[in-house]
Design an enzyme around this catalytic site. Structure first.
Site, PDB file in Angstrom:
ATOM      1  N   TYR A 202      -1.895 -22.196 -21.010  1.00  0.00           N
ATOM      2  CA  TYR A 202      -1.884 -23.102 -22.161  1.00  0.00           C
ATOM      3  C   TYR A 202      -0.619 -23.954 -22.134  1.00  0.00           C
ATOM      4  CZ  TYR A 202      -5.591 -20.090 -23.854  1.00  0.00           C
ATOM      5  OH  TYR A 202      -6.770 -19.397 -23.960  1.00  0.00           O
ATOM      6  N   SER A 203      -0.799 -25.242 -22.414  1.00  0.00           N
ATOM      7  CA  SER A 203       0.362 -26.141 -22.494  1.00  0.00           C
ATOM      8  C   SER A 203       1.157 -25.827 -23.750  1.00  0.00           C
ATOM      9  CB  SER A 203      -0.079 -27.597 -22.589  1.00  0.00           C
ATOM     10  OG  SER A 203      -0.515 -28.037 -21.356  1.00  0.00           O
ATOM     11  N   CYS A 370      -3.254 -36.150 -19.889  1.00  0.00           N
ATOM     12  CA  CYS A 370      -3.599 -34.738 -20.067  1.00  0.00           C
ATOM     13  C   CYS A 370      -4.849 -34.614 -20.929  1.00  0.00           C
ATOM     14  CB  CYS A 370      -2.438 -33.990 -20.729  1.00  0.00           C
ATOM     15  SG  CYS A 370      -2.658 -32.206 -20.759  1.00  0.00           S
ATOM     16  N   GLU A 410      -2.555 -33.922 -15.703  1.00  0.00           N
ATOM     17  CA  GLU A 410      -3.062 -32.539 -15.841  1.00  0.00           C
ATOM     18  C   GLU A 410      -4.379 -32.609 -16.587  1.00  0.00           C
ATOM     19  OE1 GLU A 410       0.941 -29.799 -15.994  1.00  0.00           O
ATOM     20  OE2 GLU A 410      -0.517 -29.613 -17.641  1.00  0.00           O
ATOM     21  N   TYR A 412      -8.488 -30.886 -17.037  1.00  0.00           N
ATOM     22  CA  TYR A 412      -9.210 -29.632 -16.832  1.00  0.00           C
ATOM     23  C   TYR A 412     -10.660 -29.759 -17.252  1.00  0.00           C
ATOM     24  CZ  TYR A 412      -6.989 -29.861 -21.416  1.00  0.00           C
ATOM     25  OH  TYR A 412      -6.495 -30.297 -22.631  1.00  0.00           O
TER      26      TYR A 412
END
Ligand code: A2P
Length: 412
Positions: A202-203, A370, A410, A412
């Site tokens: 987790y960021s 992101c 980044e 996902y």
């Protein structure tokens, strides 16, 4: 820059970046133990003398002094080798070794990072003025136990997504982080095969000095996963565990992770931030760092493109959090507002083509993307078109941005 705890075979070597160094001699004058010397070309640090007292770091006018490489302890760069450098050598694979306990990065962290950063077009460096991150201090076999001190739902009660702001406190255990880094959480229990759950990454959504400044704490932004990639109902093990945590619960944490998606320390640098959903976590961390230092008038623009389903589903940057226009230029794209056309971040990026092109070609600007993988290609396509309209080739510009550590992805 303290000397980190080190692996028996691996050492951190203090170096000077010859590309940034202006040969002003300040570091050599400041060093109380003569660890720094120079020839007609370069200023260099003697590995066997430097004791990491940091006396040279603050006075260096460019940040060139703040360079580190992990090296085999018995094979550091010699003074003679450093005299010959025109650029700092790339970090070798040794960098993957843990600085705290002797393990390499967990496979899942390596894999997730590889997939998440694929859109960059290659490995990225940290911005030249970023502080040095601590990485992989706590592995899965020696996680740190954090205590939940807050769990707040960020999206409206009737919103379609359930996103939580989780605050973790580390008590007396050090867990140093920088904006842009992430951590791992190990859900308790085992999977269907009886194997302990793997960690999930987790960021971190809070700035380096903590969600509550000067407490040893940090915040995460976690969305409850209720369906799989195909939209079929599915219960995300870790996200449901985290979103259901109560104040006082204990959590097993690994990390921190991430050594390139970091914010520049240089106060004059601008940030172009593009995110969807929980990809807002690092943007919130960076924005909050700048917000807390606002009275210093440090310059550096903040421009944000944020995509969410509706205004009710905008973690941190929603209508309730009124950030002044002069502080941050916010561009919000909503995809599911009844009666309004669907808008994605890439649509707004195209609408602001001149501004975006100005930032893409400004060496003081660092670009961060992101969020959803699907958004990445749309954003890169928009960059390509914006560049083309200005007579610039995106495929030429992107590696240049990467080389200057200005392009960070980044997804996902
Ligand atoms: P959509 O309404 O089409 O799903 P989520 O809430 O699922 O995390 O998504 C955050 C935002 O990102 C939503 O507005 C979502 O729109 C949007 N999104 C989904 N796919 C893309 C894409 N390919 N490009 C840009 N934004 C996207």
């Amino acid at each position: 820059m303290n000397a980190p705890t080190e692996h028996a075979d691996i050492a951190r070597q203090h170096l000077i970046d010859p590309e940034i160094c202006i040969r002003c001699n300040t570091c050599e004058e400041m060093c109380p133990i003569d660890a720094i010397t120079h020839d007609s070309l370069n200023y260099v640090v003697r590995f066997d003398v430097c004791n990491w007292c940091n006396a040279c770091i603050g006075p260096c006018p460019t940040g060139a002094i703040d360079s580190i490489r992990n090296v085999a302890r018995d094979k550091p760069y010699s003074v003679e080798e450093q005299f010959g450098w025109e650029v700092l050598p790339e970090q070798t694979d040794l960098d993957s070794l843990e600085v705290g306990g002797g393990d390499s990065l967990p496979d899942e962290v390596r894999e997730i990072t590889e997939i998440a950063t694929a859109g960059q077009g290659g490995p990225a460096l940290a911005p030249w003025s970023a502080a040095h991150p601590y990485v992989n201090l706590y592995a899965a076999k020696n996680p740190v136990e954090a205590t939940v001190t807050g769990n707040f739902r960020l999206t409206a009660e009737d919103a379609s997504s359930d996103i939580h702001h989780i605050v973790l406190d580390f008590g007396a255990t050090p867990f140093p982080v920088l904006e842009g880094q992430s951590l791992g959480i190990i859900p308790p229990g085992a999977d269907a095969n009886g194997k302990p759950h793997l960690l999930r990454m987790y960021s971190i959504a809070s700035p380096r000095e903590g969600e509550r400044p000067h407490y040893n704490n940090l915040a995460l932004t976690v969305k409850r996963v209720t369906e799989d990639h195909d939209g079929k109902p599915a219960r995300g093990v870790a996200s449901n565990y985290v979103c259901d945590l109560k104040k006082g619960d204990k959590v097993q944490v690994t990390g921190p992770y991430g050594s390139s998606f970091l914010m520049p320390n240089h106060p004059g640098s601008s940030l172009l931030m593009i995110c969807t959903g929980t990809g807002s976590a690092p943007m919130r961390a960076m924005t909050e760092r700048r917000r807390r230092r606002r009275d210093r008038n440090e310059g550096g623009e903040l421009v944000l493109f944020f995509g969410a389903r509706s205004p009710e589903e905008l973690p941190y940057f929603g209508p309730l959090q009124k950030l002044p226009k002069a502080f941050i230029d916010m561009n919000l794209a909503f995809s599911r507002v009844p009666g309004q056309p669907k808008q994605y971040v890439q649509d707004l990026i195209r609408e602001r083509a001149d501004k975006v092109f100005e930032m893409l070609t400004d060496d003081n600007c660092y670009i961060y993307i992101c969020g959803l993988k699907g958004m990445e290609s749309g954003v890169l396509e928009a960059f390509r078109d914006i560049c083309r309209a200005q007579g610039t080739d995106w495929d030429t510009l992107r590696p240049q941005l990467l080389g200057k550590a200005r392009f960070h992805v980044e997804t996902y």
